[in-house]
Structures are given as structure tokens and as C-alpha cells.
Motif scaffolding. Sequence first.
Motif, PDB file in Angstrom:
ATOM      1  N   UNK A 143       0.254  86.906  70.523  1.00 20.93           N
ATOM      2  CA  UNK A 143       1.081  86.994  69.235  1.00 20.93           C
ATOM      3  C   UNK A 143       2.061  85.956  69.202  1.00 20.93           C
ATOM      4  N   UNK A 144       2.405  85.627  68.104  1.00 20.74           N
ATOM      5  CA  UNK A 144       3.275  84.301  68.096  1.00 20.74           C
ATOM      6  C   UNK A 144       4.611  84.922  68.170  1.00 20.74           C
ATOM      7  N   UNK A 145       5.630  84.502  68.946  1.00 15.63           N
ATOM      8  CA  UNK A 145       6.897  84.949  69.080  1.00 15.63           C
ATOM      9  C   UNK A 145       7.947  83.639  68.366  1.00 15.63           C
ATOM     10  N   UNK A 146       8.735  84.099  67.477  1.00 17.53           N
ATOM     11  CA  UNK A 146       9.681  82.996  67.277  1.00 17.53           C
ATOM     12  C   UNK A 146      11.092  83.470  67.558  1.00 17.53           C
ATOM     13  N   UNK A 147      11.525  82.568  68.351  1.00 21.83           N
ATOM     14  CA  UNK A 147      13.089  82.785  68.586  1.00 21.83           C
ATOM     15  C   UNK A 147      14.003  82.174  67.818  1.00 21.83           C
ATOM     16  N   UNK A 148      15.127  82.777  67.111  1.00 27.73           N
ATOM     17  CA  UNK A 148      15.987  82.193  66.295  1.00 27.73           C
ATOM     18  C   UNK A 148      17.475  82.653  66.736  1.00 27.73           C
ATOM     19  N   UNK A 149      18.286  81.507  65.963  1.00 29.30           N
ATOM     20  CA  UNK A 149      19.740  81.605  66.412  1.00 29.30           C
ATOM     21  C   UNK A 149      20.384  82.836  65.787  1.00 29.30           C
ATOM     22  N   UNK A 150      19.804  83.500  64.890  1.00 35.64           N
ATOM     23  CA  UNK A 150      20.353  84.829  64.090  1.00 35.64           C
ATOM     24  C   UNK A 150      19.347  85.481  63.336  1.00 35.64           C
ATOM     25  N   UNK A 151      19.267  86.780  63.572  1.00 33.16           N
ATOM     26  CA  UNK A 151      18.297  87.671  62.822  1.00 33.16           C
ATOM     27  C   UNK A 151      18.625  87.658  61.347  1.00 33.16           C
ATOM     28  N   UNK A 152      19.904  87.574  60.908  1.00 34.06           N
ATOM     29  CA  UNK A 152      20.283  87.552  59.645  1.00 34.06           C
ATOM     30  C   UNK A 152      19.820  86.494  58.608  1.00 34.06           C
ATOM     31  N   UNK A 153      19.753  85.323  59.510  1.00 35.11           N
ATOM     32  CA  UNK A 153      19.213  84.214  58.861  1.00 35.11           C
ATOM     33  C   UNK A 153      17.779  84.244  58.682  1.00 35.11           C
ATOM     34  N   UNK A 154      17.199  84.829  59.759  1.00 36.92           N
ATOM     35  CA  UNK A 154      15.485  84.940  59.770  1.00 36.92           C
ATOM     36  C   UNK A 154      15.297  85.760  58.414  1.00 36.92           C
ATOM     37  N   UNK A 155      16.096  87.002  58.410  1.00 37.45           N
ATOM     38  CA  UNK A 155      15.691  87.846  57.305  1.00 37.45           C
ATOM     39  C   UNK A 155      15.825  87.060  55.871  1.00 37.45           C
ATOM     40  N   UNK A 156      16.822  86.354  55.671  1.00 38.57           N
ATOM     41  CA  UNK A 156      17.005  85.456  54.526  1.00 38.57           C
ATOM     42  C   UNK A 156      15.736  84.672  54.356  1.00 38.57           C
ATOM     43  N   UNK A 157      15.239  84.085  55.553  1.00 38.13           N
ATOM     44  CA  UNK A 157      14.098  83.081  55.328  1.00 38.13           C
ATOM     45  C   UNK A 157      12.743  83.860  54.880  1.00 38.13           C
ATOM     46  N   UNK A 158      12.808  85.104  55.344  1.00 36.72           N
ATOM     47  CA  UNK A 158      11.665  86.110  55.066  1.00 36.72           C
ATOM     48  C   UNK A 158      11.595  86.423  53.680  1.00 36.72           C
ATOM     49  N   UNK A 159      12.668  86.587  53.096  1.00 36.72           N
ATOM     50  CA  UNK A 159      12.699  86.987  51.680  1.00 36.72           C
ATOM     51  C   UNK A 159      12.426  85.945  50.825  1.00 36.72           C
ATOM     52  N   UNK A 160      12.955  84.690  51.300  1.00 36.96           N
ATOM     53  CA  UNK A 160      12.570  83.410  50.623  1.00 36.96           C
ATOM     54  C   UNK A 160      11.096  83.219  50.510  1.00 36.96           C
ATOM     55  N   UNK A 161      10.388  83.590  51.569  1.00 32.69           N
ATOM     56  CA  UNK A 161       8.883  83.385  51.843  1.00 32.69           C
ATOM     57  C   UNK A 161       8.344  84.682  51.107  1.00 32.69           C
TER      58      UNK A 161
END
Length: 236
Positions: A143-161
Motif C-alpha cells: 500500500x502507498x503511504x505518503x508522509x506529509x508535513x501537515x494533515x490539514x494541508x493534505x486535506x486541502x489538497x484532497x479537496x482540490x483533487x
Amino acid sequence: MKIEGRNAVLELLKTDKALDKLLMQKGAEGSCGRIYALAREKNVRVQFVDPKAMDRESESGRHQGVIAYVSEYEYASLEEVVAEKGASRFVIVCDGVEDVHNLGSILRVAECAGADGVIIPKNKNAQVTGAVVRISEGAANHVKVARVSGINYAIEKLKEHGFWVYGLEADGEDIYSSDLTGDIALVVGGEDRGIGMLTRKKCDKIISLPLLGQVNSLNASVALGIAAYEAVRQRR
């Protein structure tokens, strides 16, 4: 990094990841026959040692007669996890899951439920280690695991996609009346505090599992497993 245990090592050998060497307990060729055969097929160096040497090398005490040596875990990028594909996308987001057993179990659920990836923060969250790979029964290798600096940033990116983001908490709408089809992300919080306040606000909806007993919460990986398979059921 050391990967211990028969299932974890076997799943590792099924991937294209390079192994530095394989340590195998003398006499384990029978019980670890598939592992030994795959290692020979892939030209992995196999070293046989006595039980005491295996125990000294083991970090978990549960090596089951085999230890694989690999480079550190390679994380996927966030872009790889959210990439467009033909079918609806399904991503799992961990917000402060600090217990390695929970993270390992979450990765196992993610792989079995066909998730496109798991997103974890770099800080205040368990990382993918040899122990996590073992606990996931090797699912972490697939399974792919992405490690990000901040979860809130990742959620914003998810919404953009185009993702709809659901937070799993005890005081939300009933999961069984929620639409989990389409491109979705399930956010699971830490063992003690749950989803962070700001992260909760960024979720499109908070959903809950019905709790019918006296205990008012479920283990993070158990809750995620039930929610993930409700999503699987709806998407079939």
C-alpha cells in the motif's frame, strides 16, 4: 531496516524492493520453504545462523526464523496517492495515530480494502518501521503511504483533487446513512484525543459508528476497519 516474521518477509519478496540479505534460522528451510525459494529465485543472499544469533538480531522477539534486511521505507508522494484513475478513489488519513500496532493494523485494513493509499503526518504519528511492517503482516509492502508535513494541508489538497473528506468521531452522523461512494477520504484520529480540532473543522462531514454497549469508543484501527468496509460495501 529489519523486517521480521514469515508473512511480512514473504510479502516483501513479492515486491520489486531490493533486499540486502536474508537471515534464516538453521533448519527453517522447511517451514520457510516459500521464502527460501523466492529468495533464491531473486538472487537474495541468504545467511543461515543458529537460534541464539537469530534472537540477538531480532528487534521484536518474533522473528519466526527469518529476518530480511532492507533500506529504510520509501514513502510515496501525496501526488501519487491522490492521482486520477479510472475508478473512484479511496484514501485513509491518520491524524495522530501514535501506536505502531494501530498503524500496522490500519495499513493492513487499507491494503485489504483496496485503498489507494494512506496519508500520515511526519510529526506526532507513528512512522513506517520494521515493526509496523511486521504488524501489518506485510501489507505495508503493497500500500502507498505518503508522509506529509501537515494533515490539514493534505486535506486541502484532497479537496482540490475532488475528494469528499469524512472524519471518524463518536458524535457525528450515522455512517450507515452516509454516502461513501465517489472519491472519499476517511480520517481516523489518535488513540487518546481523536481528530484534532482544526482537522475536524476541515472535514466535510463527521460520521460515527453506532455504539450500543457501555464503552463509548472503539480502537482506532477497529473503527477504521468497520468504516472502510462499509465504504467497500457501498462501492461494489
